[in-house]
Design an enzyme around this catalytic site. Structure first.
Site, PDB file in Angstrom:
ATOM      1  N   GLY A   1      -0.271  -3.005  -2.179  1.00 42.91           N
ATOM      2  CA  GLY A   1       0.817  -2.119  -1.787  1.00 42.91           C
ATOM      3  C   GLY A   1       0.264  -0.808  -1.258  1.00 42.91           C
ATOM      4  O   GLY A   1      -0.938  -0.545  -1.341  1.00 42.91           O
ATOM      5  N   LYS A   2       1.126   0.016  -0.709  1.00 41.46           N
ATOM      6  CA  LYS A   2       0.730   1.340  -0.226  1.00 41.46           C
ATOM      7  C   LYS A   2       1.989   2.193  -0.105  1.00 41.46           C
ATOM      8  O   LYS A   2       3.083   1.667   0.121  1.00 41.46           O
ATOM      9  CB  LYS A   2       0.047   1.240   1.145  1.00 41.46           C
ATOM     10  CG  LYS A   2      -0.942   2.353   1.431  1.00 41.46           C
ATOM     11  CD  LYS A   2      -2.241   2.195   0.638  1.00 41.46           C
ATOM     12  CE  LYS A   2      -3.230   3.300   0.972  1.00 41.46           C
ATOM     13  NZ  LYS A   2      -4.515   3.103   0.282  1.00 41.46           N
TER      14      LYS A   2
END
Length: 457
Positions: free
Chosen positions: A112-113
């Site tokens: 994720g980011k």
């Protein structure tokens, strides 16, 4: 015609994966090749408004994001970035890369980011604290130690992690390992600041050893490094520890190039670290320190790659797309044999094509390229170790964390090398493609986990 907004950064990362999977012997890959359409969209994109108060009492509004890309291997894991250039394309690219990078570590982490277009530069501590509390008010609804564990990235250092963690604890009334990069006295891990730089050098050390049949190490190697932040600083220190010579460092204003054989030493790196802590630039150090003037030339507005006469190893450690096609050719002309990325997507696709063509045409004499998703996974690896320590309510010693990091980087190297040898025909004397191996290894691991969990059939 697509009805989706253009996403150039994400498209570049996606195209690189597609190129690796379809380029050569795709017949050896089973039906999972058709799953590119399944693995490319994120599982969830969260976008929200962040309203905060500046020191003048005025309200300010920014956009907040969290791209939860893939959780097949574990909780979403990836950094938060605070920078005015942040947009969904960049965060999708980073989350996409993070998914496969995390897979290569062998740890149970998804990808994720997230972040915001908030710019912490020029803001007071109180403004940053108020922004972090407002940002976490919404983000806290979507993260947790078993769900999504963010970390720091550009613009999000120890101070910001502290404010974000405090906000989460306040809103949830829970002290848990919901963020990594924490202070050592309140749940952080030793070696975390050093991890990406150290891990990068450990990875390249295995490249050097494999290419030379175990006959060579970093000893005596001339190493060009870009950047002067955490990654570049600790990579430089580890290179020096292993006997190499660091001949360049840089920042957004220009590059320092060693004019003699000596290069940078530990004292130089300490001065640069202090300068960067004060948000200064290398040009200030070059102007103020006689020892720098006598041993280095400063090139304003330049990157180091076209200005080195002889180089053995290049470590781009500043930002994305910082090595162009022409710069790649210049590095090869200067004798560069190994290039590995400390920065995410540090080379343009055209530069990567130059590396790979040189590897194929000149075989063992060509340049061998280590892609970011493998070479710079040391940071997220130690974040994973921080999660493990939080789960155990323990703090490991520096030696224990460093030993685990070195082992993870060794496994990551072989996780890239072996699939490259398995899936592609390699000519006699040719080194395997680590970029193809990394893409295939990470991709296959993720999509197989997705199949086991019923995401495809």
């Amino acid at each position: 015609m697509s009805n989706l907004a253009p996403e150039p950064e994400f498209q570049q990362a996606y195209n690189e994966l597609v190129h690796s999977l379809r380029d050569q012997n795709s017949s050896r890959l089973p039906q999972i090749l058709r799953l590119l359409c399944l693995s490319s969209p994120p599982e969830r994109v969260i976008q929200f408004r962040v309203t905060w108060e500046d020191d003048k009492g005025n309200f300010q509004v920014n956009r907040g994001y969290r791209v939860q890309f893939n959780s097949a291997l574990g909780p979403y894991k990836g950094g938060l970035r605070f920078h005015p250039t942040v947009n969904l394309s960049i965060l999708k690219f980073l989350g996409f890369e993070q998914t496969f990078k995390n897979a290569l570590t062998g740890l149970n982490m998804g990808g994720g980011k997230g972040g915001s277009d908030f710019d912490p530069k020029g803001k007071s501590d109180n403004e940053i604290r108020r922004f972090c509390y407002s940002f976490m008010r919404e983000l806290s609804k979507h993260i947790g130690q078993f769900t999504d564990v963010p970390a720091g990235d550009i613009g999000v250092g120890g101070r910001e992690i502290g404010y974000l963690f405090g906000a989460y604890e306040s809103y949830k009334n829970q002290f848990e390992g919901v963020l990594t990069g924490k202070g050592i006295t309140w749940g952080g891990s030793l070696i975390r600041p050093e991890a990406t730089g150290y891990g990068l050098v450990y990875y390249v050390a295995h490249m050097i050893s494999y290419a030379s049949g175990g006959k060579e190490t970093f000893a005596g190697k001339r190493v060009a490094i870009s950047g002067s932040g955490n990654v570049a600083q600790y990579a430089a220190l580890k290179v020096l520890e292993l006997g190499g010579k660091v001949i360049t460092l840089s920042d957004s204003k220009g590059a320092l190039i060693a004019t003699g054989e000596e290069g940078f030493n530990e004292t130089d790196i300490e001065l640069i670290a202090k300068l960067k802590l004060d948000r200064g630039y290398l040009t200030q150090l070059h102007a103020a320190e006689d020892s720098f003037k006598s041993r280095f030339k400063y090139l304003p507005g330049e990157r180091p790659w076209c200005h080195v006469d002889k180089v053995d190893v290049a470590l781009p450690s500043a930002t994305q797309n910082e090595v162009s096609e022409q710069e790649a050719k210049e590095l090869i002309a200067s004798g560069c044999k190994f290039l590995a990325e400390g920065s995410n997507m540090g080379s343009t696709q055209e530069a990567i094509n130059v590396y790979e063509e040189d590897r194929k045409s000149r075989k063992a004499d060509g340049l061998w390229y280590g892609p970011a998703k493998a070479a710079n996974c040391g940071g997220v690896a130690v974040s994973g170790l921080e999660m493990a320590q939080n789960s155990q309510r323990l703090t490991w010693t520096s030696e224990q964390v460093d030993k685990e990091l070195a082992g993870i980087m060794e496994r990551c190297f072989w996780n890239c090398l072996n699939p490259a040898k398995e899936y592609f025909d390699i000519a006699e004397g040719e080194l395997p493609s680590l970029v193809a191996g990394a893409n295939i290894a990470g991709y296959v691991k993720v999509v197989n986990a997705m199949k086991a969990q019923g995401d495809w059939w």
